[in-house]
Design a protein around this motif. Structure first.
Motif, PDB file in Angstrom:
ATOM      1  N   PRO A 175       0.818  -1.213   0.000  1.00 32.73           N
ATOM      2  CA  PRO A 175       0.000   0.000   0.000  1.00 32.73           C
ATOM      3  C   PRO A 175       0.850   1.261   0.000  1.00 32.73           C
ATOM      4  O   PRO A 175       2.006   1.242   0.411  1.00 32.73           O
ATOM      5  CB  PRO A 175      -0.811  -0.121   1.289  1.00 32.73           C
ATOM      6  N   GLY A 176       0.255   2.337  -0.477  1.00 34.50           N
ATOM      7  CA  GLY A 176       0.945   3.624  -0.505  1.00 34.50           C
ATOM      8  C   GLY A 176      -0.047   4.733  -0.793  1.00 34.50           C
ATOM      9  O   GLY A 176      -1.206   4.625  -0.451  1.00 34.50           O
ATOM     10  N   GLY A 177       0.390   5.774  -1.489  1.00 34.91           N
ATOM     11  CA  GLY A 177      -0.482   6.904  -1.817  1.00 34.91           C
ATOM     12  C   GLY A 177      -0.272   7.357  -3.245  1.00 34.91           C
ATOM     13  O   GLY A 177       0.678   6.974  -3.909  1.00 34.91           O
ATOM     14  N   GLY A 178      -1.203   8.145  -3.753  1.00 42.93           N
ATOM     15  CA  GLY A 178      -1.024   8.740  -5.065  1.00 42.93           C
ATOM     16  C   GLY A 178      -1.761   8.075  -6.206  1.00 42.93           C
ATOM     17  O   GLY A 178      -1.558   8.423  -7.365  1.00 42.93           O
ATOM     18  N   GLY A 179      -2.630   7.107  -5.939  1.00 44.00           N
ATOM     19  CA  GLY A 179      -3.423   6.501  -6.993  1.00 44.00           C
ATOM     20  C   GLY A 179      -2.660   5.613  -7.957  1.00 44.00           C
ATOM     21  O   GLY A 179      -3.094   5.396  -9.076  1.00 44.00           O
ATOM     22  N   GLN A 180      -1.544   5.077  -7.533  1.00 44.28           N
ATOM     23  CA  GLN A 180      -0.711   4.247  -8.406  1.00 44.28           C
ATOM     24  C   GLN A 180      -1.010   2.767  -8.207  1.00 44.28           C
ATOM     25  O   GLN A 180      -1.215   2.312  -7.087  1.00 44.28           O
ATOM     26  CB  GLN A 180       0.765   4.489  -8.098  1.00 44.28           C
ATOM     27  N   GLU A 232      11.711  -8.210 -10.355  1.00 45.50           N
ATOM     28  CA  GLU A 232      12.084  -6.803 -10.492  1.00 45.50           C
ATOM     29  C   GLU A 232      11.464  -6.149 -11.725  1.00 45.50           C
ATOM     30  O   GLU A 232      11.531  -4.935 -11.889  1.00 45.50           O
ATOM     31  CB  GLU A 232      13.607  -6.666 -10.560  1.00 45.50           C
ATOM     32  N   GLU A 233      10.860  -6.947 -12.602  1.00 42.17           N
ATOM     33  CA  GLU A 233      10.318  -6.435 -13.856  1.00 42.17           C
ATOM     34  C   GLU A 233       8.948  -5.784 -13.661  1.00 42.17           C
ATOM     35  O   GLU A 233       8.039  -6.395 -13.098  1.00 42.17           O
ATOM     36  CB  GLU A 233      10.194  -7.580 -14.868  1.00 42.17           C
ATOM     37  N   LEU A 234       8.796  -4.562 -14.131  1.00 38.25           N
ATOM     38  CA  LEU A 234       7.500  -3.890 -14.104  1.00 38.25           C
ATOM     39  C   LEU A 234       6.651  -4.434 -15.242  1.00 38.25           C
ATOM     40  O   LEU A 234       7.006  -4.319 -16.409  1.00 38.25           O
ATOM     41  CB  LEU A 234       7.673  -2.377 -14.264  1.00 38.25           C
ATOM     42  N   LEU A 235       5.532  -5.078 -14.898  1.00 38.41           N
ATOM     43  CA  LEU A 235       4.634  -5.636 -15.911  1.00 38.41           C
ATOM     44  C   LEU A 235       3.553  -4.646 -16.330  1.00 38.41           C
ATOM     45  O   LEU A 235       3.138  -4.624 -17.479  1.00 38.41           O
ATOM     46  CB  LEU A 235       3.953  -6.906 -15.395  1.00 38.41           C
ATOM     47  N   PHE A 236       3.072  -3.872 -15.377  1.00 35.91           N
ATOM     48  CA  PHE A 236       1.991  -2.940 -15.671  1.00 35.91           C
ATOM     49  C   PHE A 236       2.028  -1.783 -14.691  1.00 35.91           C
ATOM     50  O   PHE A 236       2.278  -1.980 -13.508  1.00 35.91           O
ATOM     51  CB  PHE A 236       0.625  -3.636 -15.574  1.00 35.91           C
ATOM     52  N   SER A 237       1.753  -0.594 -15.196  1.00 35.99           N
ATOM     53  CA  SER A 237       1.610   0.601 -14.362  1.00 35.99           C
ATOM     54  C   SER A 237       0.405   1.384 -14.857  1.00 35.99           C
ATOM     55  O   SER A 237       0.335   1.713 -16.048  1.00 35.99           O
ATOM     56  CB  SER A 237       2.859   1.482 -14.447  1.00 35.99           C
ATOM     57  N   ASN A 238      -0.540   1.652 -13.974  1.00 30.34           N
ATOM     58  CA  ASN A 238      -1.704   2.421 -14.404  1.00 30.34           C
ATOM     59  C   ASN A 238      -1.324   3.849 -14.770  1.00 30.34           C
ATOM     60  O   ASN A 238      -1.980   4.466 -15.596  1.00 30.34           O
ATOM     61  CB  ASN A 238      -2.827   2.390 -13.354  1.00 30.34           C
ATOM     62  N   LYS A 239      -0.262   4.366 -14.189  1.00 35.13           N
ATOM     63  CA  LYS A 239       0.180   5.722 -14.530  1.00 35.13           C
ATOM     64  C   LYS A 239       0.742   5.761 -15.941  1.00 35.13           C
ATOM     65  O   LYS A 239       0.499   6.710 -16.682  1.00 35.13           O
ATOM     66  CB  LYS A 239       1.227   6.220 -13.521  1.00 35.13           C
ATOM     67  N   LEU A 240       1.475   4.735 -16.340  1.00 37.16           N
ATOM     68  CA  LEU A 240       2.019   4.684 -17.700  1.00 37.16           C
ATOM     69  C   LEU A 240       0.940   4.358 -18.723  1.00 37.16           C
ATOM     70  O   LEU A 240       0.921   4.909 -19.828  1.00 37.16           O
ATOM     71  CB  LEU A 240       3.144   3.653 -17.786  1.00 37.16           C
ATOM     72  N   PHE A 257      -6.586   1.337 -15.370  1.00 39.42           N
ATOM     73  CA  PHE A 257      -6.386   0.157 -14.536  1.00 39.42           C
ATOM     74  C   PHE A 257      -6.362  -1.063 -15.460  1.00 39.42           C
ATOM     75  O   PHE A 257      -7.082  -1.102 -16.447  1.00 39.42           O
ATOM     76  CB  PHE A 257      -7.520   0.020 -13.508  1.00 39.42           C
ATOM     77  N   PRO A 258      -5.545  -2.067 -15.154  1.00 36.19           N
ATOM     78  CA  PRO A 258      -5.438  -3.229 -16.045  1.00 36.19           C
ATOM     79  C   PRO A 258      -6.654  -4.142 -15.985  1.00 36.19           C
ATOM     80  O   PRO A 258      -7.338  -4.220 -14.970  1.00 36.19           O
ATOM     81  CB  PRO A 258      -4.209  -3.966 -15.510  1.00 36.19           C
ATOM     82  N   GLU A 299      -5.463  -9.392 -19.020  1.00 38.76           N
ATOM     83  CA  GLU A 299      -4.143  -9.022 -19.535  1.00 38.76           C
ATOM     84  C   GLU A 299      -3.039  -9.289 -18.506  1.00 38.76           C
ATOM     85  O   GLU A 299      -1.936  -9.673 -18.873  1.00 38.76           O
ATOM     86  CB  GLU A 299      -4.107  -7.590 -20.048  1.00 38.76           C
ATOM     87  N   LEU A 300      -3.360  -9.149 -17.224  1.00 42.25           N
ATOM     88  CA  LEU A 300      -2.369  -9.480 -16.198  1.00 42.25           C
ATOM     89  C   LEU A 300      -2.101 -10.980 -16.181  1.00 42.25           C
ATOM     90  O   LEU A 300      -0.957 -11.405 -16.032  1.00 42.25           O
ATOM     91  CB  LEU A 300      -2.841  -9.005 -14.825  1.00 42.25           C
TER      92      LEU A 300
END
Length: 93
Positions: A38-43, A50-58, A62-63, A67-68
């Motif tokens: 958990p965190g903040g900022g709507g991400q 270590e591999e980024l598979l999906f980012s809603n900001k990019l 939302f996925p 697709e996930l």
């Protein structure tokens, strides 16, 4: 293998929990764990190791769970492939 979802908004946490549950159900025999951070900022970021598979900001959205599943299946040896992956998406009239 394990994956994690960095969920940086309390608004997204219930949805991310549901997505994690769905993915764990599909891949329970192929992964060692799932981590929600958990965190903040709507991400909402999803990582495989270590591999980024999906980012809603990019992606700007939302996925879809499908697709996930496909992203994970492509990276996990012996994992079931989505039965929907080969089906074309029909345009709405």
């Amino acid at each position: 293998s394990d994956w994690s979802s960095d969920v940086c908004s309390s608004d997204l946490l219930p949805r991310a929990s549901w997505v994690a549950q769905e993915l764990l159900h599909t891949f329970q025999d192929y992964v060692s764990g799932v981590t929600l951070v958990p965190g903040g900022g709507g991400q909402f970021d999803m990582h495989f190791g270590e591999e980024l598979l999906f980012s809603n900001k990019l992606a700007g959205r939302f996925p879809e769970t499908r697709e996930l599943r496909e992203l994970l299946a492509a990276r996990i040896d012996g994992a079931p492939r989505s039965r929907h992956a080969a089906e074309p998406v029909e345009a709405a009239d």
